[in-house]
Scaffold this active site. Structure first.
Site, PDB file in Angstrom:
ATOM      1  N   TYR A  36      70.241  27.821   6.157  1.00 17.21           N
ATOM      2  CA  TYR A  36      69.581  28.272   5.031  1.00 17.21           C
ATOM      3  C   TYR A  36      70.285  29.243   3.963  1.00 17.21           C
ATOM      4  CZ  TYR A  36      70.666  32.921   7.179  1.00 17.21           C
ATOM      5  OH  TYR A  36      71.004  33.774   7.701  1.00 17.21           O
ATOM      6  N   CYS A  37      69.688  29.543   2.811  1.00 17.98           N
ATOM      7  CA  CYS A  37      70.415  30.273   2.006  1.00 17.98           C
ATOM      8  C   CYS A  37      69.391  31.098   1.143  1.00 17.98           C
ATOM      9  CB  CYS A  37      70.878  29.314   0.817  1.00 17.98           C
ATOM     10  SG  CYS A  37      69.706  28.335  -0.075  1.00 17.98           S
ATOM     11  N   ALA A  38      69.482  31.292  -0.066  1.00 20.00           N
ATOM     12  CA  ALA A  38      68.371  32.457  -0.663  1.00 20.00           C
ATOM     13  C   ALA A  38      67.101  31.687  -0.829  1.00 20.00           C
ATOM     14  CB  ALA A  38      68.961  33.152  -2.067  1.00 20.00           C
TER      15      ALA A  38
END
Length: 113
Positions: free
Chosen positions: A74-76
């Protein structure tokens, strides 16, 4: 590795929230936060490891990971995690899931640190 630039342009789509929630609860799944160390420091999913996809040594560090494990990235927003997932797949990883954005996952009730 010559496939990394092409892989970085491709993206793995974000998985549905139910799939991501289920995977995040499984102990054998490795959760990778591919945001910057500064973003990671502001909060991250419980048990997540930080591996910045924008770092110049991302592909080298990723190559040291166990290709037989399942990875939840995941990231932003889901953009960088999609790019990172495509890079991992190009390196031979078969079980890679783009979990999407941290804010969405946090709001959905996934545990954070």
């Amino acid at each position: 590795m010559t496939s990394t630039p092409a892989a970085a342009q491709a993206k793995l789509p974000v998985a549905d929230l139910a799939t991501t929630q289920k995977l995040a609860k499984q102990r054998q799944v490795v959760i990778l936060d591919v945001r910057t160390p500064a973003e990671y420091a502001t909060g991250h999913l419980r048990h997540a490891q930080n591996l910045d996809v924008k770092a110049p040594d991302f592909a080298t560090k990723a190559a040291r990971l166990d290709t037989t494990k399942t990875y939840l990235l995941y990231c932003a927003s889901g953009n960088r995690s999609g790019q990172a997932a495509a890079i991992l797949q190009a390196q031979g990883f078969r079980k890679v899931v783009n979990g999407g954005g941290f804010k969405t996952l946090k709001e959905a009730g996934l545990k954070t640190e």
